[in-house]
Motif scaffolding. Structure first.
Motif, PDB file in Angstrom:
ATOM      1  N   GLU A  16       0.813  -1.215   0.000  1.00  8.01           N
ATOM      2  CA  GLU A  16       0.000   0.000   0.000  1.00  8.01           C
ATOM      3  C   GLU A  16       0.850   1.271   0.000  1.00  8.01           C
ATOM      4  OE1 GLU A  16      -0.490  -2.041   3.188  1.00  8.01           O
ATOM      5  OE2 GLU A  16      -1.289  -3.427   1.719  1.00  8.01           O
ATOM      6  N   ASP A  17       2.102   1.161   0.449  1.00 16.43           N
ATOM      7  CA  ASP A  17       2.980   2.331   0.543  1.00 16.43           C
ATOM      8  C   ASP A  17       3.702   2.638  -0.769  1.00 16.43           C
ATOM      9  OD1 ASP A  17       2.253   2.505   3.207  1.00 16.43           O
ATOM     10  OD2 ASP A  17       3.984   1.347   3.893  1.00 16.43           O
ATOM     11  N   LEU A  18       3.651   1.732  -1.728  1.00 18.83           N
ATOM     12  CA  LEU A  18       4.350   1.921  -2.994  1.00 18.83           C
ATOM     13  C   LEU A  18       3.512   2.797  -3.928  1.00 18.83           C
ATOM     14  CD1 LEU A  18       5.638  -1.712  -3.520  1.00 18.83           C
ATOM     15  CD2 LEU A  18       6.903   0.248  -2.626  1.00 18.83           C
ATOM     16  N   PRO A  19       4.149   3.534  -4.821  1.00 12.79           N
ATOM     17  CA  PRO A  19       3.396   4.410  -5.730  1.00 12.79           C
ATOM     18  C   PRO A  19       2.559   3.609  -6.728  1.00 12.79           C
ATOM     19  CG  PRO A  19       5.703   4.372  -6.342  1.00 12.79           C
ATOM     20  CD  PRO A  19       5.577   3.600  -5.056  1.00 12.79           C
ATOM     21  N   GLU A  20       1.458   4.220  -7.183  1.00 14.15           N
ATOM     22  CA  GLU A  20       0.608   3.624  -8.204  1.00 14.15           C
ATOM     23  C   GLU A  20       0.737   4.454  -9.473  1.00 14.15           C
ATOM     24  OE1 GLU A  20      -3.411   3.029  -7.015  1.00 14.15           O
ATOM     25  OE2 GLU A  20      -2.827   2.253  -5.063  1.00 14.15           O
ATOM     26  N   PHE A  21       0.579   3.808 -10.618  1.00 15.17           N
ATOM     27  CA  PHE A  21       0.705   4.481 -11.897  1.00 15.17           C
ATOM     28  C   PHE A  21      -0.500   4.163 -12.764  1.00 15.17           C
ATOM     29  CE2 PHE A  21       4.921   3.562 -10.317  1.00 15.17           C
ATOM     30  CZ  PHE A  21       5.523   4.797 -10.386  1.00 15.17           C
ATOM     31  N   GLU A  22      -1.058   5.161 -13.404  1.00 17.86           N
ATOM     32  CA  GLU A  22      -2.135   4.976 -14.373  1.00 17.86           C
ATOM     33  C   GLU A  22      -1.481   4.784 -15.734  1.00 17.86           C
ATOM     34  OE1 GLU A  22      -5.980   4.663 -15.778  1.00 17.86           O
ATOM     35  OE2 GLU A  22      -5.468   5.061 -13.691  1.00 17.86           O
ATOM     36  N   PRO A  33      -0.628  -7.483 -34.133  1.00 21.34           N
ATOM     37  CA  PRO A  33       0.353  -6.587 -33.507  1.00 21.34           C
ATOM     38  C   PRO A  33       1.758  -7.184 -33.494  1.00 21.34           C
ATOM     39  CG  PRO A  33      -1.042  -7.598 -31.842  1.00 21.34           C
ATOM     40  CD  PRO A  33      -1.593  -7.991 -33.179  1.00 21.34           C
ATOM     41  N   SER A  34       2.729  -6.338 -33.784  1.00 19.38           N
ATOM     42  CA  SER A  34       4.123  -6.762 -33.685  1.00 19.38           C
ATOM     43  C   SER A  34       4.812  -6.075 -32.513  1.00 19.38           C
ATOM     44  CB  SER A  34       4.876  -6.464 -34.987  1.00 19.38           C
ATOM     45  OG  SER A  34       4.907  -5.069 -35.210  1.00 19.38           O
ATOM     46  N   SER A  35       4.175  -5.019 -31.956  1.00 18.91           N
ATOM     47  CA  SER A  35       4.732  -4.362 -30.776  1.00 18.91           C
ATOM     48  C   SER A  35       3.605  -3.773 -29.937  1.00 18.91           C
ATOM     49  CB  SER A  35       5.726  -3.268 -31.167  1.00 18.91           C
ATOM     50  OG  SER A  35       5.068  -2.206 -31.804  1.00 18.91           O
ATOM     51  N   VAL A  36       3.899  -3.623 -28.661  1.00 20.51           N
ATOM     52  CA  VAL A  36       2.967  -2.998 -27.725  1.00 20.51           C
ATOM     53  C   VAL A  36       3.714  -1.860 -27.041  1.00 20.51           C
ATOM     54  CG1 VAL A  36       3.499  -4.656 -25.873  1.00 20.51           C
ATOM     55  CG2 VAL A  36       1.379  -3.361 -25.799  1.00 20.51           C
ATOM     56  N   THR A  37       3.031  -0.721 -26.887  1.00 22.72           N
ATOM     57  CA  THR A  37       3.624   0.446 -26.234  1.00 22.72           C
ATOM     58  C   THR A  37       2.810   0.763 -24.983  1.00 22.72           C
ATOM     59  OG1 THR A  37       4.404   1.339 -28.331  1.00 22.72           O
ATOM     60  CG2 THR A  37       4.213   2.889 -26.488  1.00 22.72           C
ATOM     61  N   ILE A  38       3.512   0.909 -23.860  1.00 17.36           N
ATOM     62  CA  ILE A  38       2.890   1.246 -22.579  1.00 17.36           C
ATOM     63  C   ILE A  38       3.277   2.673 -22.247  1.00 17.36           C
ATOM     64  CG2 ILE A  38       2.762   0.670 -20.128  1.00 17.36           C
ATOM     65  CD1 ILE A  38       3.674  -2.174 -20.987  1.00 17.36           C
ATOM     66  N   TYR A  39       2.291   3.480 -21.839  1.00 14.66           N
ATOM     67  CA  TYR A  39       2.558   4.890 -21.565  1.00 14.66           C
ATOM     68  C   TYR A  39       1.636   5.404 -20.466  1.00 14.66           C
ATOM     69  CZ  TYR A  39      -1.662   5.774 -24.259  1.00 14.66           C
ATOM     70  OH  TYR A  39      -2.962   5.777 -24.698  1.00 14.66           O
ATOM     71  N   ALA A  40       2.004   6.533 -19.882  1.00 14.83           N
ATOM     72  CA  ALA A  40       1.202   7.200 -18.853  1.00 14.83           C
ATOM     73  C   ALA A  40       0.466   8.361 -19.521  1.00 14.83           C
ATOM     74  CB  ALA A  40       2.085   7.713 -17.729  1.00 14.83           C
ATOM     75  N   PRO A  41      -0.862   8.276 -19.675  1.00 20.18           N
ATOM     76  CA  PRO A  41      -1.606   9.283 -20.435  1.00 20.18           C
ATOM     77  C   PRO A  41      -1.625  10.664 -19.783  1.00 20.18           C
ATOM     78  CG  PRO A  41      -3.125   7.795 -19.364  1.00 20.18           C
ATOM     79  CD  PRO A  41      -1.741   7.242 -19.150  1.00 20.18           C
ATOM     80  N   GLU A  42      -1.518  10.743 -18.477  1.00 18.43           N
ATOM     81  CA  GLU A  42      -1.598  12.023 -17.781  1.00 18.43           C
ATOM     82  C   GLU A  42      -0.234  12.679 -17.580  1.00 18.43           C
ATOM     83  OE1 GLU A  42      -4.571  13.295 -17.252  1.00 18.43           O
ATOM     84  OE2 GLU A  42      -5.445  11.469 -18.064  1.00 18.43           O
ATOM     85  N   SER A  43       0.815  12.029 -18.025  1.00 23.47           N
ATOM     86  CA  SER A  43       2.164  12.552 -17.815  1.00 23.47           C
ATOM     87  C   SER A  43       2.433  13.756 -18.715  1.00 23.47           C
ATOM     88  CB  SER A  43       3.194  11.464 -18.109  1.00 23.47           C
ATOM     89  OG  SER A  43       4.496  11.984 -17.988  1.00 23.47           O
ATOM     90  N   LEU A  44       3.101  14.748 -18.173  1.00 30.46           N
ATOM     91  CA  LEU A  44       3.492  15.908 -18.961  1.00 30.46           C
ATOM     92  C   LEU A  44       4.772  15.643 -19.741  1.00 30.46           C
ATOM     93  CD1 LEU A  44       2.761  18.736 -16.382  1.00 30.46           C
ATOM     94  CD2 LEU A  44       1.333  17.987 -18.286  1.00 30.46           C
ATOM     95  N   GLU A  45       5.457  14.564 -19.395  1.00 32.60           N
ATOM     96  CA  GLU A  45       6.680  14.187 -20.090  1.00 32.60           C
ATOM     97  C   GLU A  45       6.356  13.187 -21.195  1.00 32.60           C
ATOM     98  OE1 GLU A  45       9.050  12.444 -17.078  1.00 32.60           O
ATOM     99  OE2 GLU A  45       9.301  14.310 -15.988  1.00 32.60           O
ATOM    100  N   THR A  46       7.194  13.124 -22.191  1.00 34.52           N
ATOM    101  CA  THR A  46       7.035  12.128 -23.244  1.00 34.52           C
ATOM    102  C   THR A  46       7.836  10.904 -22.838  1.00 34.52           C
ATOM    103  OG1 THR A  46       6.827  13.870 -24.887  1.00 34.52           O
ATOM    104  CG2 THR A  46       7.305  11.670 -25.702  1.00 34.52           C
TER     105      THR A  46
END
Length: 63
Positions: A16-22, A33-46
């Motif tokens: 419960e103390d560890l960070p969570e990521f959307e 599909p030949s590749s899958v990309t995982i990303y954080a939609p709310e992040s201001l960084e690319t």
């Protein structure tokens, strides 16, 4: 940071103390599909991680 360093730093911490990521994912092709990309939609960084579909593992298989 080496993965072994991370494991040592998490000893004694509760889940419960560890960070969570959307995170979201996209495939390069919906039919074959030949590749899958995982990303954080709310992040201001690319930032993202892309893996070949042949070597990607389902999270259900990893638990």
């Amino acid at each position: 940071m080496h993965t072994n360093d991370r494991r040592t730093s998490l000893e004694g911490e509760r889940l419960e103390d560890l960070p969570e990521f959307e995170l979201r994912y996209l495939f390069d092709d919906g039919e074959r599909p030949s590749s899958v990309t995982i990303y954080a939609p709310e992040s201001l960084e690319t930032t993202w991680i892309t893996a070949d579909a042949d070597v990607a593992e389902s999270l259900d298989d990893l638990r």
